[in-house]
Design a protein around this motif. Structure first.
Motif, short mmCIF file in Angstrom:
data_model
loop_
_atom_site.label_atom_id
_atom_site.label_comp_id
_atom_site.label_asym_id
_atom_site.label_seq_id
_atom_site.Cartn_x
_atom_site.Cartn_y
_atom_site.Cartn_z
N ILE A 75 0.89 -1.15 0.00
CA ILE A 75 0.00 0.00 0.00
C ILE A 75 0.94 1.21 0.00
O ILE A 75 1.75 1.37 0.91
CB ILE A 75 -0.91 0.03 1.25
CG1 ILE A 75 -1.71 -1.27 1.38
CG2 ILE A 75 -1.82 1.25 1.22
CD1 ILE A 75 -2.68 -1.55 0.26
N VAL A 76 0.86 2.02 -1.04
CA VAL A 76 1.77 3.15 -1.18
C VAL A 76 0.98 4.45 -1.23
O VAL A 76 -0.19 4.47 -1.61
CB VAL A 76 2.66 3.02 -2.43
CG1 VAL A 76 3.57 1.80 -2.32
CG2 VAL A 76 1.83 2.93 -3.70
N ASP A 77 1.64 5.55 -0.85
CA ASP A 77 1.01 6.87 -0.91
C ASP A 77 1.19 7.51 -2.27
O ASP A 77 0.50 8.47 -2.60
CB ASP A 77 1.60 7.79 0.16
CG ASP A 77 1.19 7.35 1.56
OD1 ASP A 77 0.11 6.73 1.70
OD2 ASP A 77 1.95 7.62 2.50
N SER A 78 2.14 7.01 -3.04
CA SER A 78 2.37 7.57 -4.38
C SER A 78 3.05 6.53 -5.26
O SER A 78 3.72 5.62 -4.78
CB SER A 78 3.20 8.85 -4.32
OG SER A 78 4.50 8.57 -3.86
N LEU A 79 2.82 6.70 -6.55
CA LEU A 79 3.43 5.82 -7.54
C LEU A 79 3.65 6.65 -8.80
O LEU A 79 2.73 7.34 -9.25
CB LEU A 79 2.51 4.63 -7.85
CG LEU A 79 3.05 3.63 -8.86
CD1 LEU A 79 3.95 2.62 -8.15
CD2 LEU A 79 1.91 2.90 -9.53
N SER A 96 3.62 9.75 -18.87
CA SER A 96 4.03 10.01 -17.49
C SER A 96 2.77 10.12 -16.64
O SER A 96 1.90 10.94 -16.92
CB SER A 96 4.84 11.30 -17.42
OG SER A 96 5.26 11.54 -16.10
N GLU A 97 2.68 9.26 -15.65
CA GLU A 97 1.53 9.27 -14.73
C GLU A 97 2.05 9.25 -13.31
O GLU A 97 2.99 8.53 -13.00
CB GLU A 97 0.63 8.06 -14.95
CG GLU A 97 -0.20 8.11 -16.19
CD GLU A 97 -1.27 7.02 -16.23
OE1 GLU A 97 -1.63 6.46 -15.17
OE2 GLU A 97 -1.75 6.76 -17.33
N SER A 98 1.40 10.02 -12.45
CA SER A 98 1.72 10.01 -11.03
C SER A 98 0.42 9.88 -10.25
O SER A 98 -0.55 10.57 -10.53
CB SER A 98 2.42 11.31 -10.62
OG SER A 98 3.69 11.38 -11.22
N ILE A 99 0.44 8.99 -9.28
CA ILE A 99 -0.70 8.79 -8.40
C ILE A 99 -0.25 9.23 -7.02
O ILE A 99 0.77 8.74 -6.51
CB ILE A 99 -1.15 7.32 -8.40
CG1 ILE A 99 -1.52 6.89 -9.82
CG2 ILE A 99 -2.31 7.11 -7.43
CD1 ILE A 99 -1.71 5.40 -9.99
N HIS A 100 -0.98 10.17 -6.42
CA HIS A 100 -0.60 10.68 -5.10
C HIS A 100 -1.76 10.50 -4.13
O HIS A 100 -2.31 11.47 -3.61
CB HIS A 100 -0.20 12.16 -5.20
CG HIS A 100 1.01 12.38 -6.03
ND1 HIS A 100 2.27 12.03 -5.63
CD2 HIS A 100 1.16 12.88 -7.27
CE1 HIS A 100 3.14 12.32 -6.57
NE2 HIS A 100 2.49 12.84 -7.59
N GLU A 101 -2.10 9.26 -3.92
CA GLU A 101 -3.13 8.90 -2.94
C GLU A 101 -2.86 7.46 -2.54
O GLU A 101 -2.20 6.72 -3.27
CB GLU A 101 -4.53 9.05 -3.53
CG GLU A 101 -4.77 8.22 -4.77
CD GLU A 101 -6.11 8.50 -5.43
OE1 GLU A 101 -6.79 7.52 -5.74
OE2 GLU A 101 -6.46 9.66 -5.61
N PRO A 102 -3.35 7.04 -1.40
CA PRO A 102 -3.12 5.65 -1.00
C PRO A 102 -3.61 4.68 -2.07
O PRO A 102 -4.69 4.84 -2.63
CB PRO A 102 -3.94 5.51 0.29
CG PRO A 102 -4.01 6.90 0.83
CD PRO A 102 -4.07 7.80 -0.38
N LEU A 103 -2.76 3.70 -2.36
CA LEU A 103 -3.03 2.80 -3.47
C LEU A 103 -2.50 1.42 -3.15
O LEU A 103 -1.36 1.28 -2.68
CB LEU A 103 -2.32 3.35 -4.72
CG LEU A 103 -2.23 2.47 -5.95
CD1 LEU A 103 -3.60 2.37 -6.62
CD2 LEU A 103 -1.22 3.03 -6.92
N ASP A 104 -3.30 0.40 -3.42
CA ASP A 104 -2.82 -0.97 -3.34
C ASP A 104 -2.10 -1.23 -4.65
O ASP A 104 -2.72 -1.31 -5.71
CB ASP A 104 -3.99 -1.94 -3.16
CG ASP A 104 -3.55 -3.39 -3.11
OD1 ASP A 104 -2.35 -3.67 -3.32
OD2 ASP A 104 -4.41 -4.25 -2.86
#
Length: 159
Positions: A75-79, A96-104
């Motif tokens: 479970i990460v806060d960003s990817l 280029s994609e960035s996810i900045h929310e909790p993520l499985d």
């Protein structure tokens, strides 16, 4: 139709076919369309069914699924996810994609992007210009420090 008319029609068809044939140019960039359906893996990640399409003046990249190797992904806060193409020795960003929310991070679906891509001299990208396509994934590890891995998706084989 008389013989002269038939002969004239045949002559016109032969001239038209010959003109078309001699005007074919393998370097005519308006007719080139390339699709890469790519899979690859690194130590911690698998990327499956990633697609890159090149047309003379643009590209589409994305799709596919990024899987974390192991029993359960973190479970990460960003990817951060990027794909690049090495074109005539210059690295070009395809996505280029960035996810900045909790993520499985067990399974991440990759979206699509459309963009323009040209060689450094301004010409459209041709198949023979593409030396390598690779993805980079960056995520915070268990210690909180960011880890980065590369997944090679395509590499031109040198003869």
């Amino acid at each position: 139709m008389d013989k002269k008319s038939i002969g004239l029609v045949i002559l016109v068809i032969v001239v038209a076919a010959a003109t078309w044939w001699f005007n074919q140019d393998d370097n005519d960039q308006s007719n080139h369309y390339y699709v890469f359906n790519l899979d690859g893996e690194s130590e911690n990640w698998d990327l499956n069914q990633y697609k890159v399409e090149f047309v003379p003046t643009s590209h589409t990249a994305g799709g596919g699924t990024l899987h974390f190797n192991g029993e359960r992904g973190p479970i990460v806060d960003s990817l951060n996810f990027q794909t690049y193409a090495l074109v005539d020795g210059v690295e070009v960003t395809l996505q280029s994609e960035s996810i900045h929310e909790p993520l499985d991070a067990s399974t991440v679906n990759i979206g699509f992007v459309d963009n323009n891509v040209f060689k450094p001299n301004g010409d459209p990208v041709m198949f023979q210009d593409i030396e390598k396509i690779h993805a980079e994934i960056e995520w915070p590890g268990a210690s909180g420090e960011y880890q980065t891995e590369e997944i090679v998706l395509y590499e031109l084989r040198k003869k």
